[in-house]
Structures are given as C-alpha cells and as structure tokens.
Scaffold this active site. Structure first.
Site, PDB file in Angstrom:
ATOM      1  N   LEU A 135     127.744  43.447 -29.723  1.00  0.00           N
ATOM      2  CA  LEU A 135     128.990  42.129 -29.309  1.00  0.00           C
ATOM      3  C   LEU A 135     127.617  41.371 -28.062  1.00  0.00           C
ATOM      4  CD1 LEU A 135     131.934  43.506 -28.801  1.00  0.00           C
ATOM      5  CD2 LEU A 135     130.752  42.631 -30.596  1.00  0.00           C
ATOM      6  N   ASP A 136     127.691  39.494 -28.155  1.00  0.00           N
ATOM      7  CA  ASP A 136     127.042  39.058 -27.379  1.00  0.00           C
ATOM      8  C   ASP A 136     128.190  39.285 -25.849  1.00  0.00           C
ATOM      9  OD1 ASP A 136     125.919  37.330 -29.649  1.00  0.00           O
ATOM     10  OD2 ASP A 136     127.515  35.734 -29.773  1.00  0.00           O
ATOM     11  N   ALA A 137     126.654  38.389 -24.947  1.00  0.00           N
ATOM     12  CA  ALA A 137     128.078  39.305 -23.165  1.00  0.00           C
ATOM     13  C   ALA A 137     128.670  37.803 -23.356  1.00  0.00           C
ATOM     14  CB  ALA A 137     126.670  39.049 -22.208  1.00  0.00           C
ATOM     15  N   THR A 175     131.214  37.429 -25.818  1.00  0.00           N
ATOM     16  CA  THR A 175     132.405  38.060 -26.142  1.00  0.00           C
ATOM     17  C   THR A 175     132.896  39.323 -26.201  1.00  0.00           C
ATOM     18  OG1 THR A 175     131.127  36.884 -28.524  1.00  0.00           O
ATOM     19  CG2 THR A 175     132.742  38.399 -28.840  1.00  0.00           C
ATOM     20  N   ARG A 198     129.877  32.267 -34.311  1.00  0.00           N
ATOM     21  CA  ARG A 198     129.648  30.466 -33.022  1.00  0.00           C
ATOM     22  C   ARG A 198     129.017  29.467 -33.977  1.00  0.00           C
ATOM     23  NH1 ARG A 198     127.057  33.133 -27.775  1.00  0.00           N
ATOM     24  NH2 ARG A 198     127.398  30.999 -27.811  1.00  0.00           N
TER      25      ARG A 198
END
Length: 307
Positions: A137-139, A141, A237
């Site tokens: 997961l993105d930092a 998110t 996104r």
C-alpha cells in the site's frame, strides 16, 4: 568485491528505457536503476548511456550491481495494529505515513520494521528488505495488508495476487460525482512521461482495471466502493484522476487543496477496507476488514453535517 554482471538484452525488453529494462531484468526499483546509470555503473555495448536511452535487442548490458539491502531492523511503529495472526500469515491495519518495506529514499517507518519490533518472524523469500511482503500500500494509504510468515504462504499469496484471485476492496472519497455512478475504468498505467515520481494512463502502460460503485454522495464529493481487478502502483489514484474525479486530498494527482484543507486532510482519502483470499494452508476463505482511521472518518463527518 564488485558484483559485475554482463548479460544480453532479452527480446522482451527491447525498446524499453534503460532504467525500466534494468528494473525488470534484475528486480530492483526503477529509482535504484536510474541511480546506477547516473553513477556510471551501467554500460550498453561498452558505452555510457543516459537512463532514458532505449535498449536494442542485440545489445549487451554490463552492470555493477548495488549492495544487497539488509533485512529490516526492528522499529516500533505507532498505530500498526494486527487484525489477524496465525502460523502462516499476519494481516495488519497499516497507518498513514508508513511504507510496506525499506527502500532507497524512504527514511520513515515500515510495516516490516514494525512487525520485527513486535517479535514477528517473516518469510525469508524475496529480497532481504522485502521479507514477507506479497503486496503493498502507498505510504499515504491506510488499511488492510497481509504479510507472509511461512515460505509456503509467501509462494501461495504471491501466486494469488498475480492470478487476481485476491478480493481487494477500497473506500475512496473522490471529488465531484462520477457519471455513471458505477462502472469500470479499464486503462493502462505506466510512469508519467513528465514526472518520474508519479504514474499516468499511457498507451504503452500495463493493463489496469478498477471497478467502482457509489456508496454515498455529498455536495462536493462522492464516497466510492472500489474493487481492484489488477494491482498497479497508485492505480486507484491514477484512474480516478484520469476520469477527472481525483481522490480528495490527493494533491499529487490534481485534487483541490481548498477542499482538503476544509476537511482537515493532509493526504489522499483512500483506505484499503477489506482483503479476502483462500488461506494458503487450508484453502478456506479468509476475509479481514480494517477500521476507518480517525482523519478519514472526520472528513466524512464534516461532509455529512453540510449535506
């Protein structure tokens, strides 16, 4: 001793940018590949190329390989909560500002460090700094993320994510009101041609499919239930920005900073709500949900109070 590799460019990588070809050929990040090229540690048929050079099929690459990364050192991570734990895997609720694993240029906390600090022993498969990591997961998110503890679980979960048999559900608050209110975005994603740090819908990108449905509509935004068919970096996104409904607070992809400030958001409103997959040991479905973090819940409260 320098680890020097000399290999021919495979036909499948012919025509790609050098940094992309290096990343796919050796498995390290594109950032690392670019740094190696810039440092003069890569030659293409004996010449020192630019990172953007296109590689021909009959060329020879010579690469001074980077030093292997060390396993993640234990580091307590505030807000990292274990949602499920058994002999094969652990599912956590990843907080905002935490990356999945250490990487070049990231000095912040990571899931692997946090689990190490809790005493977890993860699968040793894969690169040392990515032990146990089967998806990311993105930092910025939050939400549910599964990490493998056993080698068998690592192999089976990697296979499941690649085969798209993992049910990945997200909640996303986007600007405006998507029309139609539910649908599918099928558009290839690749590196943004003008900004290396982000992604975009591009003709030669990797196939990417996002399914969405409206859950709740507000005056300036819409809460979506999203199911990912593929799992590209920044997929939700990028896709929502491409249809002109970026995630609220996602300034990287064109969101309105005024609305984000009004809702008290300092990151994109995006949450990995639920993961479901066949357990690697039993085959029985395991479904785990992650509660909504306080900052995202507050933003919804503000919108509901104004509706």
């Amino acid at each position: 001793m320098t680890d020097l590799r000399r290999v021919p460019v495979p036909d499948g990588l012919a025509g790609l940018r050098l940094d992309v070809a290096l990343s796919r050929l050796f498995g390290f990040s594109r950032t690392t590949a670019a740094e190696l090229v810039d440092a003069g540690r890569v030659s293409l048929d004996g010449e020192q190329p630019a990172r953007s050079a296109r590689v021909p099929a009959d060329a020879w690459l010579e690469v001074e390989m980077p030093e292997p990364a060390a396993p993640a050192e234990p580091r307590a991570v505030d807000g990292l909560v274990v949602l499920h734990d058994d002999d094969d895997l652990v599912v956590v609720a990843k907080p905002v500002g935490v990356a999945a694993h250490p990487s070049p240029g990231w000095a912040g906390p990571t899931v692997t460090q946090g689990l190490a600090a809790m005493g977890y022993r993860l699968s040793t498969s894969g690169a040392a700094e990515r032990q146990g990591i089967v998806h990311r997961l993105d930092a910025g998110t939050t939400g549910a993320m599964v990490v493998a503890k056993s080698e068998h679980a690592y192999s089976e979960l990697k296979r499941a994510f690649k085969a798209r048999t993992v049910d990945k559900r997200y909640s996303a608050l986007v600007q405006g009101h998507p029309d139609p209110t539910s649908g599918t975005i099928d558009a290839p994603i690749g590196r943004h041609p003008g900004a290396d740090y982000k992604f975009a819908v591009v003709a030669d990108g990797r196939p990417s499919v996002t399914h969405y449905a409206t859950e709740e509509a507000f005056r300036a935004a819409t809460l979506l239930d999203i199911r990912l068919e593929t799992g590209r970096t920044h997929q939700i996104r990028v896709h929502m920005a491409a249809v002109r409904h970026p995630c609220v607070g996602d300034l990287t992809y064109g969101a309105d900073p005024t609305l984000a400030a009004h809702l008290g958001l300092q990151r994109q409103w995006l949450h990995a709500r639920e993961l479901a997959f066949g357990h690697p040991a039993t085959g029985v479905e395991l479904r785990v949900s992650a509660p909504l973090p306080a900052d995202l819940a507050h933003a919804l409260d503000v919108l509901r109070s104004e509706s």
